[in-house]
Scaffold this active site. Structure first.
Site, PDB file in Angstrom:
ATOM      1  N   ASN B 379       0.818  -1.206   0.000  1.00  8.79           N
ATOM      2  CA  ASN B 379       0.000   0.000   0.000  1.00  8.79           C
ATOM      3  C   ASN B 379       0.861   1.268   0.000  1.00  8.79           C
ATOM      4  O   ASN B 379       1.043   1.884  -1.051  1.00  8.79           O
ATOM      5  CB  ASN B 379      -0.948  -0.019   1.201  1.00  8.79           C
ATOM      6  CG  ASN B 379      -2.060   1.006   1.077  1.00  8.79           C
ATOM      7  OD1 ASN B 379      -1.935   1.988   0.350  1.00  8.79           O
ATOM      8  ND2 ASN B 379      -3.151   0.781   1.772  1.00  8.79           N
ATOM      9  N   ASP B 380       1.419   1.617   1.142  1.00  6.27           N
ATOM     10  CA  ASP B 380       2.175   2.878   1.217  1.00  6.27           C
ATOM     11  C   ASP B 380       3.331   2.932   0.225  1.00  6.27           C
ATOM     12  O   ASP B 380       3.658   3.994  -0.293  1.00  6.27           O
ATOM     13  CB  ASP B 380       2.713   3.083   2.636  1.00  6.27           C
ATOM     14  CG  ASP B 380       1.576   3.291   3.636  1.00  6.27           C
ATOM     15  OD1 ASP B 380       0.498   3.740   3.195  1.00  6.27           O
ATOM     16  OD2 ASP B 380       1.776   3.003   4.819  1.00  6.27           O
ATOM     17  N   VAL B 381       3.951   1.776  -0.061  1.00  4.13           N
ATOM     18  CA  VAL B 381       5.144   1.781  -0.912  1.00  4.13           C
ATOM     19  C   VAL B 381       4.807   2.013  -2.387  1.00  4.13           C
ATOM     20  O   VAL B 381       5.703   2.133  -3.214  1.00  4.13           O
ATOM     21  CB  VAL B 381       5.969   0.477  -0.774  1.00  4.13           C
ATOM     22  CG1 VAL B 381       6.461   0.302   0.649  1.00  4.13           C
ATOM     23  CG2 VAL B 381       5.190  -0.738  -1.229  1.00  4.13           C
ATOM     24  N   VAL B 382       3.510   2.057  -2.732  1.00  2.14           N
ATOM     25  CA  VAL B 382       3.126   2.372  -4.113  1.00  2.14           C
ATOM     26  C   VAL B 382       2.241   3.617  -4.174  1.00  2.14           C
ATOM     27  O   VAL B 382       1.605   3.882  -5.180  1.00  2.14           O
ATOM     28  CB  VAL B 382       2.380   1.182  -4.782  1.00  2.14           C
ATOM     29  CG1 VAL B 382       3.299  -0.014  -4.911  1.00  2.14           C
ATOM     30  CG2 VAL B 382       1.117   0.803  -4.012  1.00  2.14           C
ATOM     31  N   ALA B 419       0.424   4.025   7.122  1.00  3.98           N
ATOM     32  CA  ALA B 419       0.578   5.454   7.350  1.00  3.98           C
ATOM     33  C   ALA B 419      -0.763   6.154   7.530  1.00  3.98           C
ATOM     34  O   ALA B 419      -0.817   7.309   7.925  1.00  3.98           O
ATOM     35  CB  ALA B 419       1.340   6.090   6.184  1.00  3.98           C
TER      36      ALA B 419
END
Lengths: 97, 452
Positions: B379-382, B419
């Site tokens: 999720n956050d990493v994309v 996040a």
């Protein structure tokens, strides 16, 4: 120069060594390396053995015994986990950065 | 005999350093841990030979208990559960360092040697914090307690109070020689470890475990000074320094400062970002068709894939696509999974070849050529919000899935990432959502592809 100062120099050099050994390491090895260094501080088992070996009262024996159990678990478990992680590097990896 | 034991300790320290060096390169890593392992066994064995030792029977019993239990547990756990195993064994090392200090302090061993006593006390403090802190980290990752940050009113004041009280008692123990105060000192140090770890969420745990690993190393080094054992001093200090550096490298890879990790939470959210568009679901069959007729597919596995243990199904799907002539690559974010490098280990375990795993810098230029990018539990990493100033994610390096021609996102539900920021990628025009558990969705995709 007494023993305390010699020990401080050992401390300094060892700290520098630890820093140098790790400083250029690929991200894929972060976790195995953390596990490997976790295994190495399992040497605490030797310290706990020394304490248990000099224990006199039952309380000292009990705490020393507890310390040796924990230290041995740190060393044995740390080794087994690290080895399992590193088994995955059997085939020649790409060597990412 | 004493000299022989010291010689073996010397060789042990040397092998530890060389072993650690070998572990820092993929080609020599396996031999590195074996070297260190041989050294550990030798050092333990010769310790029985030290002069004036008693309680050898108890020693042997304790070693057998600790070794057997830890060995069996370590061999049995799933690869996905490895991070919490590192945490718990690390905590035990911290506890052992604390136990050494407890005996020495209770006995009043140090006499006038205030310097050594100070080191013993510092080692006790750091080791105790590492002990209980690592146990909490283990409980959070193992699911024994909620992995969410646990917060209560005026938490930071309470934590600071307990921390300061522990330091004051450390001073009392240093300057006087009172038995009960030693006990109280340990209780406060142990409590501080718990309090310090409670407000930290599961996503930040890798950094925290790495920090506690460095703590234990340092504590072991300090106790080495206290009992005059050079093997402990060298090994502990090397790990303390290496672990500290590793902690900073990890925090950097996750774009978190160590301070913000320790103070807890993601801080005040300045800009949650207004997101335009809607979430557009896709059927399994449609997704299967999209994949089968693509010429290039990039998989982006994340934390959700690790939790669902879906790495074997993912490999099966990748193999099937390749047999249909699709070019398949895997994009690995530096902190995908639970720890840096964890995802590589999981995929390697499932039999994915290393040549197909690509780091962020190598794969990002390829997304525009990819027909489909499949995000599995990441999720956050994309999240493209990381490119926008003011977003809590701003500055984090991301995999540029939004630049692929199409994106399929496999996700359990509509929740936000760690996040707590909405993911703009999910609302993009060319993104389709495929809801469900990663393992069952990938299994069904494999079945659907076989029917095509």
């Amino acid at each position: 120069m007494d023993a305390t100062w010699a020990a401080l120099y050992i401390f300094l050099l060892a700290a520098f060594t630890g820093y140098e050994v790790i400083s250029r390491v690929p991200v894929i090895l972060h976790t195995p390396l953390m596990s490997g260094s976790n295994f190495i501080h399992g040497i605490v088992v030797v310290g706990a053995m020394v304490v248990l070996g000099h224990a006199e009262t039952p309380l000292e024996q009990a705490i020393g015994f507890f310390g040796v159990v924990l230290g041995a678990a740190n060393a044995a478990g740390g080794y087994a986990v690290t080895e399992r992680m590193l088994e995955m590097f059997e085939r020649k990896p790409k060597g990412g950065q | 005999m004493e000299n022989f034991v010291q010689l073996i300790y010397f060789v042990t320290a040397l092998l530890f350093i060389l072993g650690l060096k070998r572990m820092s390169s993929p080609n020599t890593a396996r031999s590195g841990v074996v070297w260190a392992g041989v050294a550990m066994v030798a050092a333990t064995a010769v310790t029985f030979l030290l002069p004036d030792m008693r309680n050898q029977g108890l020693m042997l019993l304790a070693i057998v208990i600790g070794t057997v239990v830890a060995w069996i547990a370590a061999k049995r756990v799933q690869m996905t559960d490895m991070p919490q195993m590192v945490a718990i064994y690390n905590g035990m090392g911290g506890g052992a360092a604390g136990a050494i200090a407890a005996v020495e302090l209770l006995r009043g061993e140090f006499g006038e040697a205030q310097g050594l006593k100070l080191l013993a006390i510092l080692g006790a403090l750091i080791g105790s914090v590492s002990f209980t802190g690592s146990l909490i980290a283990f409980a959070k990752l193992q699911g024994l307690m909620s992995s969410q940050p646990i917060q209560f009113p005026s938490q930071q004041a309470v934590n600071a109070g307990v921390g300061i009280a522990a330091l004051l008692l450390a001073l009392v123990v240093l300057l006087t020689n009172p038995g009960p105060m030693v006990l109280l000192f340990f209780l406060l140090a142990l409590a501080f470890g718990v309090l310090m770890t409670l407000p930290i969420g599961g996503g930040d745990m890798p950094v925290v475990i790495s920090l506690y690993n460095a703590f234990t190393g340092l504590a072991v080094g300090f106790e080495g000074f206290a009992i005059g054992n050079a093997a402990l001093i060298v090994a502990g200090t090397v790990v303390g320094a290496a672990g500290t550096l590793l902690t900073f490298l990890m925090a950097k890879a996750m774009n978190r400062s160590l301070w913000s990790v320790l103070v807890g939470g993601f801080g005040v959210e300045q800009d949650s970002g207004e997101v335009k568009g809607s979430l557009k679901p896709i059927d399994l069959e449609d997704a299967a068709v999209m994949l089968a007729y693509a010429s290039k597919v990039i998989f982006v596995p994340g934390y959700g894939m690790a939790v669902a243990q879906a790495q074997h199904k993912l490999r099966e799907l990748a193999d099937l696509l390749e047999s249909k002539g699709v070019e398949v690559k895997f994009a690995i974010h530096p902190v995908a999974g639970r720890m840096p490098g964890h995802m590589n280990v999981l995929l390697a375990e499932a039999g994915v070849a290393y040549e197909k795993l690509f780091d962020l810098e190598d794969i990002n230029p390829e997304f525009p050529q990819a027909d489909v990018a499949v995000v599995i539990g990441a999720n956050d990493v994309v999240n493209p919000a990381a490119r926008r100033k003011g977003s809590p994610l701003y500055g984090m390096p991301i995999l540029e899935v939004d630049k692929a021609k199409n994106a399929i996102v496999i996700k359990r539900g509509q929740g936000k990432g760690f996040a707590g920021v909405e993911n703009e990628l999910f609302y993009a025009e060319n993104t389709r959502m495929l809801y469900g558990d990663a393992q069952s969705v990938l299994g069904q995709l494999v079945q659907a592809l076989k029917r095509l």
